[in-house]
Design a protein around this motif. Structure first.
Motif, mmCIF file in Angstrom:
data_model
loop_
_atom_site.group_PDB
_atom_site.id
_atom_site.type_symbol
_atom_site.label_atom_id
_atom_site.label_comp_id
_atom_site.label_asym_id
_atom_site.label_seq_id
_atom_site.Cartn_x
_atom_site.Cartn_y
_atom_site.Cartn_z
ATOM 1 N N THR A 149 28.651 31.086 42.630
ATOM 2 C CA THR A 149 27.985 32.211 43.293
ATOM 3 C C THR A 149 26.477 32.013 43.396
ATOM 4 N N GLN A 193 28.077 43.093 51.286
ATOM 5 C CA GLN A 193 27.852 44.531 51.320
ATOM 6 C C GLN A 193 29.145 45.306 51.534
ATOM 7 N N LEU A 231 24.808 38.494 48.602
ATOM 8 C CA LEU A 231 25.730 39.507 48.105
ATOM 9 C C LEU A 231 26.422 40.204 49.274
ATOM 10 N N ARG A 290 31.603 46.915 43.526
ATOM 11 C CA ARG A 290 30.828 46.177 42.520
ATOM 12 C C ARG A 290 30.740 46.925 41.194
ATOM 13 N N PHE A 340 31.776 40.499 43.981
ATOM 14 C CA PHE A 340 32.402 41.636 44.636
ATOM 15 C C PHE A 340 31.431 42.350 45.561
ATOM 16 N N THR A 374 29.549 45.474 47.553
ATOM 17 C CA THR A 374 28.889 46.657 47.027
ATOM 18 C C THR A 374 29.849 47.819 46.798
ATOM 19 N N THR A 382 30.240 38.606 38.050
ATOM 20 C CA THR A 382 31.051 39.712 38.560
ATOM 21 C C THR A 382 30.296 40.491 39.626
ATOM 22 N N SER A 383 29.025 40.751 39.385
ATOM 23 C CA SER A 383 28.258 41.517 40.376
ATOM 24 C C SER A 383 28.009 40.708 41.647
ATOM 25 N N GLU A 384 28.030 39.390 41.562
ATOM 26 C CA GLU A 384 27.830 38.564 42.757
ATOM 27 C C GLU A 384 29.127 38.319 43.528
ATOM 28 N N VAL A 434 32.227 45.476 37.681
ATOM 29 C CA VAL A 434 31.389 45.262 36.498
ATOM 30 C C VAL A 434 31.870 46.135 35.342
#
Length: 159
Positions: free
Chosen positions: A151, A158, A156, A96, A91, A93, A87-89, A100
């Motif tokens: 991913t 930004q 990532l 994010r 979406f 920043t 999930t963090s990878e 999460v």
């Protein structure tokens, strides 16, 4: 109202080993996550868990059943943690934290619902309960295979 059995030393040992399996699963996932990739690892673990859930009702001994349950627990906890990684990878920043948080919220809802669901089904049929869990894992594998992009190794976003 309900009668509770006293835990024996053997029961506590099984509980400890079952809890330890989640840490072993986290170590395993940490080692192979970058080698296999997130998508393949999640699908693989869901498929293995499906097979284990189907095998549990056919276990001949208490030790075999506990070993299978321990394996399921050792695989599923790290898979849940991988949900945060993916999930963090996925979406950017700007969203994010919200993504999460939503992932965590859905996981918590599942954690809250599962005991009630299982308790009702277990009083009816252990096999049916485990087959439903196997179906959910199989569905998770299919959804991840079809919808989840890989991913591993991507930058990532930004924005």
């Amino acid at each position: 109202l309900y009668e509770c059995d006293q835990l024996t030393t053997q029961d506590i040992t099984y509980l400890f080993l079952s809890s330890l399996s989640t840490y072993l699963g986290l170590i395993f996932m940490g080692i192979v996550i970058d080698r296999l990739g997130r998508r393949y690892l999640i699908v693989f673990v869901f498929l293995i868990t499906t097979c284990l859930c189907i095998a549990i009702p056919f276990a001949k001994t208490k030790v075999a059943m506990i070993a299978l349950i321990t394996a399921v627990r050792g695989l599923m906890e790290p898979t849940a943690q991988m949900g945060y990684i993916v999930t963090s990878e996925l979406f950017p920043t700007t969203v994010r934290g919200t993504a999460v948080g939503f992932c965590a919220c859905m996981g918590r809802i599942g954690i809250i619902i599962t005991p009630y669901f299982a308790q009702g089904l277990l009083s009816y049929s252990i096999t049916l309960c485990l087959f439903i869990y196997a179906f959910v894992c199989l569905t998770g594998a299919a959804v991840c295979w079809i919808l989840l992009p890989e991913t591993a190794g991507i930058q990532l976003r930004q924005k």
